[in-house]
Motif scaffolding. Structure first.
Motif, PDB file in Angstrom:
ATOM      1  N   ARG A  12      18.264  59.554  40.607  1.00 38.53           N
ATOM      2  CA  ARG A  12      17.607  60.033  41.050  1.00 38.53           C
ATOM      3  C   ARG A  12      16.715  60.559  40.490  1.00 38.53           C
ATOM      4  N   SER A  13      16.970  61.257  39.319  1.00 41.83           N
ATOM      5  CA  SER A  13      15.791  61.634  38.581  1.00 41.83           C
ATOM      6  C   SER A  13      14.639  60.062  37.725  1.00 41.83           C
ATOM      7  N   ARG A  14      15.522  59.228  37.223  1.00 41.75           N
ATOM      8  CA  ARG A  14      15.090  57.618  36.622  1.00 41.75           C
ATOM      9  C   ARG A  14      15.749  56.856  37.687  1.00 41.75           C
ATOM     10  N   THR A  30      26.973  62.550  41.197  1.00 46.23           N
ATOM     11  CA  THR A  30      26.931  62.999  39.801  1.00 46.23           C
ATOM     12  C   THR A  30      26.362  62.052  39.385  1.00 46.23           C
ATOM     13  N   ALA A  31      27.116  60.714  39.684  1.00 49.20           N
ATOM     14  CA  ALA A  31      25.696  59.652  38.708  1.00 49.20           C
ATOM     15  C   ALA A  31      24.680  59.398  39.595  1.00 49.20           C
ATOM     16  N   ALA A  32      25.006  59.397  41.402  1.00 50.48           N
ATOM     17  CA  ALA A  32      24.107  58.754  41.527  1.00 50.48           C
ATOM     18  C   ALA A  32      22.522  60.285  41.595  1.00 50.48           C
ATOM     19  N   GLY A  61      11.484  54.349  44.123  1.00 49.24           N
ATOM     20  CA  GLY A  61      11.878  56.020  44.072  1.00 49.24           C
ATOM     21  C   GLY A  61      11.874  55.851  45.481  1.00 49.24           C
ATOM     22  N   THR A  62      10.803  55.536  45.679  1.00 57.87           N
ATOM     23  CA  THR A  62      11.419  55.628  47.386  1.00 57.87           C
ATOM     24  C   THR A  62      12.505  55.322  48.113  1.00 57.87           C
TER      25      THR A  62
END
Length: 190
Positions: free
Chosen positions: A96-98, A90-92, A43-44
């Motif tokens: 970002r959430s997963r 939008t895809a990014a 995630g980082t």
């Protein structure tokens, strides 16, 4: 003389079982925490990519605004660029959430590939018109876009390295059992 409580060895098997159970519990907690830490590193790493993508989107928007009038006859190219950038953003946002979710990463990679064509077309149009390429608003924006490219490649490599470290830990025995116990799945690389 009767044996005292401490002289009897009847409690020894119970003590060994409790000690072994405690060691096992501490190992499971440690393995789980390691996997969570490695998953957090993914995630980082995505955060670094995301920051660069947002910066690139802002640059693309500024570049499109700067060349809109001189390239009025190329409105289709500019519209395709803005639409492709919006799909990429939008895809990014989904990634970002997963960040370790494979379908989200695949969608983002496809959106990135879709963005490449109108961006290359716009850059070719700008280069064909040397006065436009050397103009004050356009030249610095193009330089910033060029400088952003290697940084994005490096950030993607960091992401892939983080995913590889997490996946490697998931495959190690006996950590593999902990990952399965808690439903942890391998992460996708870029």
């Amino acid at each position: 003389m009767e044996p005292g409580v401490f002289e009897s060895t009847a409690w020894l098997p119970l003590l060994l079982k409790l000690g072994g159970g405690g060691v096992l519990l501490f190992w499971i907690v440690g393995a789980y925490n390691r996997l969570v830490r490695l998953r957090g590193a993914i995630g980082t790493a995505w955060s670094q990519i995301d920051e660069l993508l947002q910066r690139r989107s802002a640059l693309l928007e500024s570049l499109a605004d700067a060349v809109r009038e001189p390239l009025a006859d190329e409105g289709v190219t500019l519209a395709a660029l803005i639409q492709a950038d919006q799909r990429q953003r939008t895809a990014a946002q989904v990634v970002r959430s997963r960040p370790s979710h494979a379908p989200a990463l695949v969608a983002w990679v496809l959106a990135e590939a879709e963005l490449a064509s109108p961006l290359a077309r716009l850059q070719a149009l700008i280069e064909q018109r040397s006065e436009l390429a050397m103009s004050e608003p356009v030249l610095p924006l193009q330089r910033q876009l060029i400088e952003l490219g290697p940084r994005l490649v490096y950030a993607r490599q960091l992401f892939s390295d983080a995913a590889e470290a997490y996946n490697g830990a998931l495959e190690e025995i006996p950590t593999r059992a902990v990952g399965r116990l808690f439903g942890m799945r391998s992460a996708s690389r870029l």
